[in-house]
Design a protein around this motif. Structure first.
Motif, PDB file in Angstrom:
ATOM      1  N   ALA A  64     -44.870 -51.109  16.398  1.00 16.46           N
ATOM      2  CA  ALA A  64     -44.077 -51.526  17.556  1.00 16.46           C
ATOM      3  C   ALA A  64     -44.879 -51.402  18.846  1.00 16.46           C
ATOM      4  O   ALA A  64     -44.871 -52.308  19.696  1.00 16.46           O
ATOM      5  N   GLU A  65     -45.566 -50.283  18.996  1.00 19.59           N
ATOM      6  CA  GLU A  65     -46.382 -50.070  20.197  1.00 19.59           C
ATOM      7  C   GLU A  65     -47.470 -51.127  20.304  1.00 19.59           C
ATOM      8  O   GLU A  65     -47.728 -51.663  21.389  1.00 19.59           O
ATOM      9  N   ALA A  66     -48.087 -51.462  19.158  1.00 20.38           N
ATOM     10  CA  ALA A  66     -49.145 -52.475  19.156  1.00 20.38           C
ATOM     11  C   ALA A  66     -48.588 -53.848  19.530  1.00 20.38           C
ATOM     12  O   ALA A  66     -49.238 -54.621  20.259  1.00 20.38           O
ATOM     13  N   TYR A  70     -37.800 -49.302  16.607  1.00 17.30           N
ATOM     14  CA  TYR A  70     -38.795 -48.769  17.534  1.00 17.30           C
ATOM     15  C   TYR A  70     -39.104 -49.782  18.634  1.00 17.30           C
ATOM     16  O   TYR A  70     -39.289 -49.412  19.807  1.00 17.30           O
ATOM     17  N   LEU A  71     -39.164 -51.050  18.274  1.00 19.97           N
ATOM     18  CA  LEU A  71     -39.386 -52.092  19.279  1.00 19.97           C
ATOM     19  C   LEU A  71     -38.286 -52.080  20.322  1.00 19.97           C
ATOM     20  O   LEU A  71     -38.551 -52.194  21.527  1.00 19.97           O
ATOM     21  N   LEU A  72     -37.048 -51.954  19.875  1.00 13.81           N
ATOM     22  CA  LEU A  72     -35.930 -51.956  20.812  1.00 13.81           C
ATOM     23  C   LEU A  72     -36.058 -50.804  21.799  1.00 13.81           C
ATOM     24  O   LEU A  72     -35.892 -50.997  23.020  1.00 13.81           O
ATOM     25  N   GLN A  73     -36.353 -49.614  21.310  1.00 11.51           N
ATOM     26  CA  GLN A  73     -36.512 -48.462  22.203  1.00 11.51           C
ATOM     27  C   GLN A  73     -37.605 -48.707  23.232  1.00 11.51           C
ATOM     28  O   GLN A  73     -37.436 -48.419  24.422  1.00 11.51           O
ATOM     29  N   ARG A  74     -38.720 -49.229  22.770  1.00 14.83           N
ATOM     30  CA  ARG A  74     -39.857 -49.439  23.664  1.00 14.83           C
ATOM     31  C   ARG A  74     -39.600 -50.557  24.671  1.00 14.83           C
ATOM     32  O   ARG A  74     -39.993 -50.464  25.837  1.00 14.83           O
ATOM     33  N   LEU A  75     -38.948 -51.626  24.237  1.00 10.29           N
ATOM     34  CA  LEU A  75     -38.658 -52.733  25.144  1.00 10.29           C
ATOM     35  C   LEU A  75     -37.687 -52.310  26.242  1.00 10.29           C
ATOM     36  O   LEU A  75     -37.843 -52.678  27.410  1.00 10.29           O
ATOM     37  N   LEU A  76     -36.681 -51.520  25.877  1.00 10.78           N
ATOM     38  CA  LEU A  76     -35.710 -51.065  26.872  1.00 10.78           C
ATOM     39  C   LEU A  76     -36.346 -50.125  27.890  1.00 10.78           C
ATOM     40  O   LEU A  76     -35.927 -50.077  29.052  1.00 10.78           O
ATOM     41  N   ALA A  77     -37.362 -49.391  27.464  1.00 16.41           N
ATOM     42  CA  ALA A  77     -38.037 -48.442  28.364  1.00 16.41           C
ATOM     43  C   ALA A  77     -39.142 -49.100  29.182  1.00 16.41           C
ATOM     44  O   ALA A  77     -39.691 -48.471  30.087  1.00 16.41           O
ATOM     45  N   ASP A  78     -39.445 -50.349  28.892  1.00 19.09           N
ATOM     46  CA  ASP A  78     -40.579 -51.040  29.517  1.00 19.09           C
ATOM     47  C   ASP A  78     -40.115 -51.826  30.741  1.00 19.09           C
ATOM     48  O   ASP A  78     -39.326 -52.768  30.626  1.00 19.09           O
ATOM     49  N   SER A  79     -40.613 -51.449  31.914  1.00 24.04           N
ATOM     50  CA  SER A  79     -40.178 -52.079  33.163  1.00 24.04           C
ATOM     51  C   SER A  79     -40.631 -53.531  33.298  1.00 24.04           C
ATOM     52  O   SER A  79     -40.161 -54.248  34.179  1.00 24.04           O
ATOM     53  N   HIS A 129     -53.382 -59.563  13.541  1.00 24.26           N
ATOM     54  CA  HIS A 129     -53.646 -58.147  13.817  1.00 24.26           C
ATOM     55  C   HIS A 129     -53.375 -57.343  12.551  1.00 24.26           C
ATOM     56  O   HIS A 129     -52.250 -57.301  12.058  1.00 24.26           O
ATOM     57  N   ASP A 130     -54.422 -56.733  12.007  1.00 28.60           N
ATOM     58  CA  ASP A 130     -54.228 -55.936  10.800  1.00 28.60           C
ATOM     59  C   ASP A 130     -54.069 -54.469  11.158  1.00 28.60           C
ATOM     60  O   ASP A 130     -53.996 -54.103  12.338  1.00 28.60           O
ATOM     61  N   GLY A 131     -54.018 -53.616  10.134  1.00 33.72           N
ATOM     62  CA  GLY A 131     -53.763 -52.207  10.377  1.00 33.72           C
ATOM     63  C   GLY A 131     -54.801 -51.525  11.253  1.00 33.72           C
ATOM     64  O   GLY A 131     -54.472 -50.613  12.001  1.00 33.72           O
ATOM     65  N   ILE A 132     -56.054 -51.974  11.180  1.00 33.92           N
ATOM     66  CA  ILE A 132     -57.104 -51.365  11.993  1.00 33.92           C
ATOM     67  C   ILE A 132     -56.824 -51.617  13.457  1.00 33.92           C
ATOM     68  O   ILE A 132     -56.860 -50.709  14.284  1.00 33.92           O
ATOM     69  N   GLY A 133     -56.516 -52.872  13.805  1.00 36.24           N
ATOM     70  CA  GLY A 133     -56.251 -53.218  15.189  1.00 36.24           C
ATOM     71  C   GLY A 133     -54.991 -52.557  15.722  1.00 36.24           C
ATOM     72  O   GLY A 133     -54.934 -52.156  16.886  1.00 36.24           O
ATOM     73  N   MET A 134     -53.987 -52.433  14.883  1.00 36.14           N
ATOM     74  CA  MET A 134     -52.719 -51.852  15.335  1.00 36.14           C
ATOM     75  C   MET A 134     -52.837 -50.352  15.582  1.00 36.14           C
ATOM     76  O   MET A 134     -52.227 -49.817  16.499  1.00 36.14           O
ATOM     77  N   SER A 135     -53.611 -49.678  14.754  1.00 33.69           N
ATOM     78  CA  SER A 135     -53.738 -48.228  14.890  1.00 33.69           C
ATOM     79  C   SER A 135     -54.636 -47.844  16.046  1.00 33.69           C
ATOM     80  O   SER A 135     -54.604 -46.712  16.515  1.00 33.69           O
ATOM     81  N   GLY A 136     -55.469 -48.796  16.476  1.00 35.25           N
ATOM     82  CA  GLY A 136     -56.373 -48.510  17.594  1.00 35.25           C
ATOM     83  C   GLY A 136     -57.540 -47.635  17.226  1.00 35.25           C
ATOM     84  O   GLY A 136     -58.232 -47.102  18.073  1.00 35.25           O
ATOM     85  N   ARG A 137     -57.780 -47.489  15.901  1.00 37.36           N
ATOM     86  CA  ARG A 137     -58.886 -46.645  15.434  1.00 37.36           C
ATOM     87  C   ARG A 137     -59.842 -47.470  14.580  1.00 37.36           C
ATOM     88  O   ARG A 137     -59.424 -48.401  13.916  1.00 37.36           O
TER      89      ARG A 137
END
Length: 221
Positions: free
Chosen positions: A195-197, A20-29, A213-221
């Motif tokens: 990956a997004e986090a 998922y990181l690879l997909q996001r990094l390649l799409a990130d300008s 960064h734990d699960g709370i911070g990563m989920s954004g909730r």
């Protein structure tokens, strides 16, 4: 914000979070080049993707050639998959340390690593202890910023399924709403959410030092 058009180095590009990181990094300008380290074939093609085929045995030889701004380490296995505690140590401790040392030596802006909930160098559980030890020892390196991500059970499709993990994922989807307060960090989390986090954090504004960064911070909730 950190300057744009950076070089990202990604170790573990074929794993659950790494893919998922690879997909996001390649799409990130904001990234002009992505160097992916992998011992398995990467089924992706992109003008800014550079693939370096490495085995776990040759990673230490490859590391001295690497230069990048943001280093993402998504390496990880289980004792069962590795075959022994010694082999597990190589994947989850020795190789992240080799990458961290190279990142520090070459002026990386930051190092981001996937660890695990419950990681502690004093844990009686071998898995959690190794995760805690690599967190501790990476923190001793002269890295401007070290970001440690501690997800609990990971959801998503792996190239190689881990025994029992799919069943646990189904169970945890039902249990997640019951984990409240301080227990929220143990909620199951999707690999793409992690990956997004990681990319969000890499492009955020943080003081120098170690950030967990734990699960709370990563989920954004």
């Amino acid at each position: 914000m950190i300057s744009s058009m950076r070089t990202a180095i990604l170790a573990g590009a074929t794993g659950l979070i790494g893919s998922y990181l690879l997909q996001r990094l390649l799409a990130d300008s904001r990234y002009g080049k992505v160097i992916a380290l992998s011992r398995r074939a990467i089924h992706a093609s992109h003008p800014k993707l550079e693939v370096q085929a490495v085995s776990l045995d040759t990673l230490k030889d490859v590391a001295p050639t690497l230069r990048g701004d943001d280093w993402f380490c998504a390496l990880g296995t289980t004792i069962k998959q590795a075959g022994s505690q010694e082999a597990f140590l190589r994947v989850d401790y020795e190789y992240p340390m080799a990458l961290g040392e190279q990142a520090a030596a070459t002026g990386a802006k930051q190092f981001l690593i996937v660890s695990a909930a419950g990681a502690s160098p004093t844990s009686k559980i071998f898995y959690s202890r190794v995760k805690g030890e690599v967190e501790r020892d990476l923190g001793k390196l002269e890295l401007p910023r070290l970001h440690i991500f501690r997800p609990s059970l990971l959801l998503g499709e792996r190239e190689k399924h881990r025994s029992g993990e799919k069943a646990w994922g189904v169970l945890m989807r039902g249990v997640n709403p019951l984990l409240l307060g301080s227990l929220r960090k143990y909620r199951a989390i999707h690999g793409d959410t992690v990956a997004e986090a990681m990319i969000r954090v890499a492009n955020g504004t943080f003081e120098p030092g170690v950030h967990i960064h734990d699960g709370i911070g990563m989920s954004g909730r």
